[in-house]
Scaffold this motif. Structure first.
Motif, PDB file in Angstrom:
ATOM      1  N   MET A  90       0.838  -1.201   0.000  1.00 47.30           N
ATOM      2  CA  MET A  90       0.000   0.000   0.000  1.00 47.30           C
ATOM      3  C   MET A  90       0.874   1.252   0.000  1.00 47.30           C
ATOM      4  N   LYS A  91       0.611   2.111  -0.932  1.00 47.33           N
ATOM      5  CA  LYS A  91       1.384   3.351  -0.980  1.00 47.33           C
ATOM      6  C   LYS A  91       0.762   4.378  -0.042  1.00 47.33           C
ATOM      7  N   ASN A  92       1.641   5.121   0.550  1.00 45.47           N
ATOM      8  CA  ASN A  92       1.207   6.154   1.478  1.00 45.47           C
ATOM      9  C   ASN A  92       0.216   7.125   0.844  1.00 45.47           C
ATOM     10  N   ALA A  93       0.579   7.602  -0.369  1.00 44.28           N
ATOM     11  CA  ALA A  93      -0.226   8.637  -1.008  1.00 44.28           C
ATOM     12  C   ALA A  93      -1.593   8.101  -1.418  1.00 44.28           C
ATOM     13  N   THR A  94      -1.622   6.835  -1.900  1.00 42.62           N
ATOM     14  CA  THR A  94      -2.900   6.253  -2.323  1.00 42.62           C
ATOM     15  C   THR A  94      -3.871   6.185  -1.149  1.00 42.62           C
ATOM     16  N   VAL A  95      -3.347   5.714  -0.006  1.00 36.75           N
ATOM     17  CA  VAL A  95      -4.197   5.591   1.178  1.00 36.75           C
ATOM     18  C   VAL A  95      -4.758   6.954   1.559  1.00 36.75           C
ATOM     19  N   LYS A  96      -3.892   7.958   1.514  1.00 29.94           N
ATOM     20  CA  LYS A  96      -4.341   9.296   1.928  1.00 29.94           C
ATOM     21  C   LYS A  96      -5.391   9.831   0.974  1.00 29.94           C
ATOM     22  N   LYS A  97      -5.188   9.574  -0.337  1.00 31.14           N
ATOM     23  CA  LYS A  97      -6.173  10.054  -1.305  1.00 31.14           C
ATOM     24  C   LYS A  97      -7.520   9.385  -1.074  1.00 31.14           C
ATOM     25  N   ALA A  98      -7.474   8.070  -0.821  1.00 31.96           N
ATOM     26  CA  ALA A  98      -8.719   7.336  -0.570  1.00 31.96           C
ATOM     27  C   ALA A  98      -9.414   7.898   0.665  1.00 31.96           C
ATOM     28  N   ALA A  99      -8.637   8.133   1.719  1.00 34.37           N
ATOM     29  CA  ALA A  99      -9.219   8.655   2.958  1.00 34.37           C
ATOM     30  C   ALA A  99      -9.847  10.017   2.717  1.00 34.37           C
ATOM     31  N   LEU A 100      -9.145  10.848   1.959  1.00 28.21           N
ATOM     32  CA  LEU A 100      -9.654  12.182   1.674  1.00 28.21           C
ATOM     33  C   LEU A 100     -10.954  12.103   0.879  1.00 28.21           C
ATOM     34  N   LEU A 101     -10.989  11.171  -0.092  1.00 28.94           N
ATOM     35  CA  LEU A 101     -12.184  11.008  -0.909  1.00 28.94           C
ATOM     36  C   LEU A 101     -13.377  10.604  -0.038  1.00 28.94           C
ATOM     37  N   ILE A 102     -13.144   9.631   0.855  1.00 28.85           N
ATOM     38  CA  ILE A 102     -14.218   9.186   1.749  1.00 28.85           C
ATOM     39  C   ILE A 102     -14.745  10.361   2.566  1.00 28.85           C
ATOM     40  N   LEU A 103     -13.820  11.143   3.116  1.00 32.20           N
ATOM     41  CA  LEU A 103     -14.236  12.272   3.950  1.00 32.20           C
ATOM     42  C   LEU A 103     -15.027  13.291   3.140  1.00 32.20           C
ATOM     43  N   LEU A 104     -14.562  13.539   1.899  1.00 35.25           N
ATOM     44  CA  LEU A 104     -15.273  14.507   1.067  1.00 35.25           C
ATOM     45  C   LEU A 104     -16.690  14.039   0.779  1.00 35.25           C
ATOM     46  N   ILE A 105     -16.817  12.741   0.432  1.00 36.94           N
ATOM     47  CA  ILE A 105     -18.150  12.200   0.152  1.00 36.94           C
ATOM     48  C   ILE A 105     -19.035  12.357   1.386  1.00 36.94           C
ATOM     49  N   MET A 106     -18.462  12.051   2.558  1.00 35.83           N
ATOM     50  CA  MET A 106     -19.247  12.150   3.783  1.00 35.83           C
ATOM     51  C   MET A 106     -19.696  13.580   4.034  1.00 35.83           C
ATOM     52  N   MET A 107     -18.804  14.535   3.758  1.00 40.82           N
ATOM     53  CA  MET A 107     -19.166  15.923   3.992  1.00 40.82           C
ATOM     54  C   MET A 107     -20.243  16.364   3.009  1.00 40.82           C
ATOM     55  N   VAL A 108     -20.111  15.949   1.760  1.00 39.42           N
ATOM     56  CA  VAL A 108     -21.131  16.312   0.770  1.00 39.42           C
ATOM     57  C   VAL A 108     -22.479  15.734   1.189  1.00 39.42           C
ATOM     58  N   MET A 109     -22.479  14.494   1.677  1.00 40.53           N
ATOM     59  CA  MET A 109     -23.732  13.894   2.129  1.00 40.53           C
ATOM     60  C   MET A 109     -24.319  14.688   3.286  1.00 40.53           C
ATOM     61  N   GLY A 110     -23.440  15.182   4.141  1.00 37.72           N
ATOM     62  CA  GLY A 110     -23.906  15.987   5.262  1.00 37.72           C
ATOM     63  C   GLY A 110     -24.543  17.281   4.792  1.00 37.72           C
ATOM     64  N   ILE A 111     -23.931  17.884   3.772  1.00 36.74           N
ATOM     65  CA  ILE A 111     -24.471  19.165   3.283  1.00 36.74           C
ATOM     66  C   ILE A 111     -25.774  18.938   2.523  1.00 36.74           C
ATOM     67  N   ALA A 112     -25.794  17.873   1.703  1.00 36.89           N
ATOM     68  CA  ALA A 112     -26.944  17.672   0.821  1.00 36.89           C
ATOM     69  C   ALA A 112     -28.031  16.818   1.460  1.00 36.89           C
ATOM     70  N   TYR A 113     -27.929  16.549   2.764  1.00 43.21           N
ATOM     71  CA  TYR A 113     -28.846  15.561   3.329  1.00 43.21           C
ATOM     72  C   TYR A 113     -30.333  15.892   3.180  1.00 43.21           C
ATOM     73  N   PRO A 114     -30.761  17.173   3.279  1.00 45.56           N
ATOM     74  CA  PRO A 114     -32.215  17.406   3.154  1.00 45.56           C
ATOM     75  C   PRO A 114     -32.779  16.954   1.807  1.00 45.56           C
ATOM     76  N   THR A 115     -31.984  17.045   0.724  1.00 45.38           N
ATOM     77  CA  THR A 115     -32.505  16.605  -0.574  1.00 45.38           C
ATOM     78  C   THR A 115     -32.347  15.101  -0.757  1.00 45.38           C
ATOM     79  N   LEU A 116     -31.344  14.504  -0.085  1.00 45.95           N
ATOM     80  CA  LEU A 116     -31.107  13.064  -0.236  1.00 45.95           C
ATOM     81  C   LEU A 116     -32.084  12.232   0.585  1.00 45.95           C
ATOM     82  N   ALA A 117     -32.446  12.744   1.766  1.00 46.06           N
ATOM     83  CA  ALA A 117     -33.244  11.931   2.687  1.00 46.06           C
ATOM     84  C   ALA A 117     -34.672  11.792   2.173  1.00 46.06           C
TER      85      ALA A 117
END
Lengths: 334, 269
Positions: B1-28
């Motif tokens: 596992m490369k250091n940078a790949t793991v970090k990018k994946a983690a960042l992507l997960i966090l971004l998706i989670m934040m977007v879901m948090g922002i857009a939750y009234p339309t998603l729910a």
């Protein structure tokens, strides 16, 4: 002999003094904060006290005002608080209507049992695992295990407990799901010890899973650092047997540093034990704490805070004294 | 596992989670406190994860958790990192009694675990979210202060800082000059603190401290555990497990973002 023992005596006094100071700060904190935080009954003004009077049964309310004397000035309240503590009187629980000290003391032993057992077992596992990783582990094994340990250590202990209870107690049905022994059983019954152990396995296993990762990673790092010390390399050049190098040159020299950092992990293990108890309804201090918090039983909450502080400070002191006892030269370094 | 790949994946997960948090009234699909559906439905149909004991849609509550838990984590982390940084710089600037005083206060929190202190005082505080958040902020700066103080004590010996001190710069000047050196450590600590705050919030909710109407993951976990029949049948699979997994994923992604695979990976409590 005289010269060797004197510095450690001074050291002993500083350790004792520092821990006493910490304890007294905690005692003051325990007095001051409930009176400062808005919303707690101790920060109520005179007319709000009437609300409390209406909320609680007459007898409990009288005991509450007797014990805390909220109408007196703060200094007098503090003197009263210290007097009560010195006498070992921690007030009356709202919820149970009993003396806080009795309730807490009846629960302490199970918490001690859970946390101490898991501490001993997890230290043995973690130190051997960490040493193995540093000395013999191949690169892949090391990376894989480290990742696993990292994942384990980020999972909060109460979630780990829920997951383990779901899997091992309900899904697989290997262990009993809650309690310290079957309902209605008393220690006098036959086979009690066996049932008691079976109930303790799952909580202790969760605590071990939670404590092993940080200690194992710590051990690995310390051992790896010492492995590169010049005296270890010299020992290899002299052709000393590898086992002797590992044991006497590396491991024994790693212990002071491991020991010095171990106490923090153990303090967290105490907090962990409280939460694991709640998940498994294990009748120790943790479940008591949950009841106290849910019932807003302030005297009981304060009592639990005091006991936990004393326990933490005792563990901390024990570790400091232990490392002085085992490694007297540490006292000369700082 | 490369250091940078793991970090990018983690960042992507966090971004998706934040977007879901922002857009939750339309998603729910439902309002999280709308209890018009039948109680305890299994997943399927209109309810992706079924309904709870009150007939509320679990999937909507889970989505609401993205917003509630992540914003509490961000607020608590931001404030306690700010307090911790200011105190650490003060330690390096004033030295002497100030340093000794702040350090002895932080030592208490090493010895008595933060979460115990937070829990007990949050129990004393009122049930509003703001009160609980204040208690969490007030008791969680100690670790940040301790780590940053060590760095600040070294940084203050740099030429630029010594020059500022020579010109009788005040705390603010010193802080501004120190910031470029201190910034990486502050950023790392902020991310780690987010994870801690999320766990603290879940722990407090789980104990029933704080606002009962809050829709955080911790509250959903507590509601599920309070239902007596949760472990009978398979209800726990869609009621209890999803919020737990979301919380673990969030905390894990934050940890991976700051974790250095080539270095040690020690927890510094």
């Amino acid at each position: 002999m005289f010269f060797r023992s004197r510095p450690s005596l001074i050291w002993l006094c500083t350790v004792l003094g520092r821990n006493c100071m910490l304890l007294s700060i905690l005692v003051i904190l325990g007095f001051l904060l409930p009176r400062l935080i808005p919303g707690s009954p101790l920060s109520f003004s005179a007319d709000q006290i009437d609300v409390l009077n209406a909320m609680l049964p007459e007898e409990t309310f009288n005991r509450f005002t007797d014990y805390y004397a909220p109408e007196q000035p703060l200094i007098k309240q503090f003197a009263g608080y210290l007097r009560h503590l010195a006498r070992g009187d921690w007030g009356y629980s709202f919820h149970y209507g009993l003396a806080v000290r009795e309730i807490v003391m009846s629960r302490v032993s199970l918490t001690l049992f859970l946390s101490l057992t898991s501490i001993v077992i997890s230290t043995l596992i973690a130190v051997s695992l960490g040493t193995y990783l540093a000395l013999k582990g191949s690169e892949y094994l090391e990376k894989g295990l480290l990742t696993l340990l990292l994942v384990l250590q980020t999972i909060p202990v109460f979630l780990l407990a829920i997951l383990c209870r779901m899997l091992f107690a309900h899904h697989l049905g290997w262990f009993p799901a809650f309690g310290a022994y079957p309902l209605g059983m008393t220690p006098a019954d036959a086979g009690f010890a066996l049932h008691f152990l079976r109930h303790a396995i799952l909580p202790i296993a969760v605590l071990i899973l939670n404590t092993v990762p940080p200690v194992a990673v710590l051990t690995r790092n310390v051992v790896q650092k010492i492995k590169r010390e010049p005296y270890v390399e010299a020992a290899y050049y002299f052709g000393i047997r590898e086992k002797i190098i590992w044991l006497y040159y590396i491991l024994l020299n790693s212990f002071p540093e491991i020991l010095g950092r171990l106490n923090i992990t153990f303090l967290y293990a105490i907090a962990g034990a409280l939460f694991v108890e709640i998940i498994f309804s294990y009748p120790g201090m943790g479940t008591l704490m949950k009841v106290a918090v849910e019932a807003r039983d302030y005297p009981l909450i304060q009592g639990i805070f005091l006991v936990t502080s004393i326990y933490s400070i005792a563990i901390n002191m024990l570790f400091e004294l232990l490392s002085i006892k085992l490694y007297p030269r540490l006292t000369k370094m700082t | 596992m490369k250091n940078a790949t793991v970090k990018k994946a983690a960042l992507l997960i966090l971004l998706i989670m934040m977007v879901m948090g922002i857009a939750y009234p339309t998603l729910a699909p439902f309002q999280p406190d709308d209890f018009s559906s039948p109680a305890l439905l299994p997943p399927g149909g209109k309810h992706l994860l079924g309904t709870n004991k009150m007939g509320q849609d679990i999937f909507s509550a889970l989505l609401a958790g993205f917003r509630v838990t992540i914003s509490i984590a961000l607020i608590v982390s931001f404030c306690s990192t700010l307090i911790g940084t200011v105190l650490a710089i003060s330690c390096a600037f004033y030295r002497r009694w100030m340093d000794r005083f702040i350090m002895s206060v932080t030592e208490i929190f090493i010895i008595v675990p933060e979460i115990i202190v937070i829990m007990l005082f949050a129990a004393f505080a009122g049930p509003r979210v703001a009160d609980v958040v204040m208690v969490m902020i007030f008791f969680s700066w100690s670790r940040i202060t301790r780590i940053l103080r060590g760095k600040a004590m070294v940084i203050i010996n740099q030429d630029t800082l010594q020059y500022t001190l020579l010109l009788k710069g005040n705390l603010f000047d010193v802080g501004r000059k120190m910031w470029p050196y201190l910034y990486p450590a502050v950023a790392t600590l902020f991310i780690q603190q987010c994870g801690r705050a999320a766990v603290y919030e879940a722990t407090l909710s789980f104990l029933g401290i704080g606002d009962p109407a809050l829709k955080s993951w911790g509250r959903t976990i507590k509601a599920a555990l309070d239902y007596e029949g949760i472990f009978w049948g398979h209800t726990y699979l869609w009621w209890l497990l999803p919020p737990i997994l979301c919380l673990i994923l969030f905390v894990l992604a934050l940890a991976l973002l700051t974790f250095d695979f080539d270095e040690s990976g020690e927890r510094s409590d």
